[in-house]
Scaffold this motif. Structure first.
Motif, PDB file in Angstrom:
ATOM      1  N   SER A 130       0.948  -0.997   0.046  1.00 19.49           N
ATOM      2  CA  SER A 130      -0.067   0.051   0.061  1.00 19.49           C
ATOM      3  C   SER A 130       0.681   1.095   0.056  1.00 19.49           C
ATOM      4  O   SER A 130       1.960   1.310   0.325  1.00 19.49           O
ATOM      5  N   ASP A 395      -3.868   2.815   8.813  1.00 22.27           N
ATOM      6  CA  ASP A 395      -2.840   2.977   7.787  1.00 22.27           C
ATOM      7  C   ASP A 395      -1.466   3.390   8.388  1.00 22.27           C
ATOM      8  O   ASP A 395      -0.469   3.073   8.238  1.00 22.27           O
ATOM      9  N   SER A 422       0.051  -4.600   4.572  1.00 18.51           N
ATOM     10  CA  SER A 422      -0.873  -4.437   3.722  1.00 18.51           C
ATOM     11  C   SER A 422      -1.976  -5.363   3.322  1.00 18.51           C
ATOM     12  O   SER A 422      -2.944  -5.092   3.268  1.00 18.51           O
TER      13      SER A 422
END
Length: 583
Positions: A130, A395, A422
């Motif tokens: 990501s 995140d 991720s």
């Protein structure tokens, strides 16, 4: 078919004199800039300085033939050099012939992996990292690269590929501090930092934007020339200032790398990680610059091209390569029109290697260290850390974990943790998909979340919108959601699953739908579908699910509402300005 693997066949027939002049000009600029950078990145990888020059020849020619980006400049890159050193340091002794051979083997493995991924169109594997994780990895790597050069900057012996090891090395060997080395290193560092911001200042003095930008980017060349002259004029090598020394005046030897099975089995994982990181950075940069000129690149062909470049690096006794951020931007700004500019730059590097390397003998390592440290500034993304913290704590947690592991364990651990985190985040998010009971907005054919809008609802009909594709990780969650909803609504007769956001139903999810259908039938509740996408419907038709479906498949939610609702509908009132609510 041939043009897919040989993009040179697309632009070469239209190559003209004007394009040639633009590519030649860009090649001259890139050649001037690439020399100190190539030398520095080779030393960062633990290899002889000349290896950086070798890595800037044949790989560029290979990319000219196979690459789809008109401006991507292939060669040594800071993070790839650091990963190369980390991969090889525990296997063979730095500075030995075996170490250089292992670096060529690493390039060979990376090349084979990238080409196979390109042939089988596996570029999507890069999506397993990501953006927050990539940002964290690059930022942490930038810090590691910068701290690894503090020893060379100050004349202190140090090693290690974790932040703890590097700082411990500085603490243990601080007595090795060399004042002449530090003066050159810190002076070069300060000069390069000033030159990074010199463009706008020079422009304000009346210079053109092109000339201002060129002078600013020429900072490393100026630092190299001045520091080399100082070392030569004052014989600073005799006072402890480390220099590049003698560089062989010949082109890279062409030879097959070592294919020892034990070495291959040891290096395949580092090669895979280097390939992934290099590909992600290269393609991201190539796509960004291609968009500015309304061009396009093929990510799968870029895999093939980078693989060919690494195989060329392996055959020319060098090191793993990938697209370089700084050189690519310089190539773009200098006006390169085709990948041929890379081949011309390779020719320029070859001429420098053959005829000008004696001038580099007195180039201080401290200047190259300063150049590496300044180049890491492009990897740091403090703004991205702040933005990710504000937007998504999950995140940010993945980003922070990647940074910490990179600092404490090393770059390879950071990459593997990044991939794992991720995937884990993706599975977590999609395993608990957002769903909403929707109702009709009075007087319209629109349906919105009953908790956000004032809507018309029927106690006998439940319209459930599922906002995620259905697959093995969330199939059971869907079952639990439907069963809980039915248990709370004793008057329910119909459940409509709205599939407007469903792009996939895998075998596990199909079994869950079958279980829901059977369970609802036992409860005398019919299951219906609405707004099922064409590809999903094609999948369902390949099974017997639709034959056993207790309800119907409706074209739209409105059609389902009109067919199933009864007269005793009610309006759910909500306070506030409903029109401004998000669904």
């Amino acid at each position: 078919m041939l043009k897919r693997y040989l993009p040179i066949l697309e632009w070469l027939p239209r190559y003209d004199r004007q394009t040639l002049s633009q590519d030649l000009f860009a090649a001259v600029i890139v050649t001037l800039m690439v020399i100190p950078q190539a030398l520095a990145y080779a030393l960062l990888a633990g290899l002889p300085a000349v290896t950086g020059l070798y890595a800037s020849m044949l790989p560029l020619v290979a990319y000219t033939v196979f690459g789809t980006s008109r401006t991507l400049a292939v060669g040594p890159m800071a993070i790839v050099s650091l990963m190369t050193a980390a991969a090889l340091s525990g296997i063979v002794a730095t500075g030995t012939v075996a170490y250089s051979e292992a670096a060529a083997t690493l390039a060979f493995l990376s090349g084979v992996m990238l080409m196979l991924m390109g042939i089988f169109r596996l570029g999507f594997f890069a999506n397993f990292l990501s953006h927050p994780v990539i940002s964290g990895l690059l930022s942490a790597s930038g810090v590691l690269i910068a701290t690894s050069q503090l020893g060379n900057l100050l004349g202190i012996s140090m090693s290690g590929f974790t932040l703890i090891d590097q700082l411990a090395g500085l603490a243990l060997h601080w007595r090795d501090f060399s004042m002449p080395t530090a003066l050159i290193g810190l002076g070069s560092l300060g000069f390069l930092m000033v030159m990074r911001r010199a463009g706008p200042v020079l422009k304000s003095w009346g210079l053109s934007a092109t000339l201002s930008g060129f002078i600013a980017k020429a900072g490393p060349i100026i630092a190299v020339i001045v520091s080399t002259l100082l070392v030569w004029a004052f014989d600073l090598e005799a006072h402890g200032v480390a220099v590049v020394g003698e560089i062989p005046r010949h082109l890279p030897p062409i030879a097959l790398p070592s294919l020892d099975p034990s070495l291959l089995s040891t290096l395949w994982m580092p090669a895979l990680l280097i390939s992934l990181v290099g590909f992600i950075e290269s393609v991201s940069l190539a796509q960004m610059l291609a968009a500015k000129r309304r061009q396009r690149i093929s990510p799968d062909q870029e895999l093939f091209a980078l693989g060919g470049s690494n195989l060329a690096a392996a055959l020319s006794s060098s090191m793993p390569v990938t697209g370089s951020l700084s050189r690519t931007v310089i190539n773009f700004d200098a006006g390169a029109r085709t990948p041929a500019a890379g081949s011309f730059a390779a020719l320029g590097v070859a001429l420098v290697t053959l005829y000008l390397t004696p001038l580099i003998h007195f180039l201080p390592i401290a200047t190259l260290a300063a150049s590496i440290i300044v180049s890491t500034f492009t990897l740091l993304d403090a703004r991205g850390l702040k933005r990710t913290w504000r937007y998504s704590k999950r995140d940010f947690a993945a980003m922070l974990a990647t940074i910490v592991l990179t600092f404490v364990v090393g770059v390879e651990a950071g990459v593997m943790a990044g991939v794992g985190l991720s995937l884990a985040l993706f599975l977590y998010r999609t395993s608990r998909p957002h769903s909403a009971l929707v109702g009709r907005v009075p007087g319209t054919e629109h349906f919105r979340n009953v908790e956000r809008y004032a809507t018309e609802n029927d106690p006998h009909v439940a319209l459930l919108r599922v906002d995620e594709s259905l697959y093995f990780a969330n199939a059971r969650y869907l079952e639990d959601t439907v069963y809980a909803m039915v248990a709370e609504r004793p008057a329910l007769k119909h459940v409509v699953l709205i599939g407007s956001a469903v792009n996939l139903i895998d075998a596990s999810a199909l079994e869950s739908l079958e279980a829901i259908n059977a369970r609802l039938e036992d409860s005398r509740v019919k299951l219906h579908l609405a707004e099922v996408k064409g590809p999903v419907m094609d999948q369902l038709k390949q099974s017997d699910f639709l034959e056993h479906l207790t309800g119907e498949v409706f074209l739209s939610t409105y059609h389902a509402w009109e067919a199933l609702r009864e007269e005793d509908t009610v309006v759910t009132p909500l306070d506030g300005d409903d029109a401004s609510r998000q669904d």
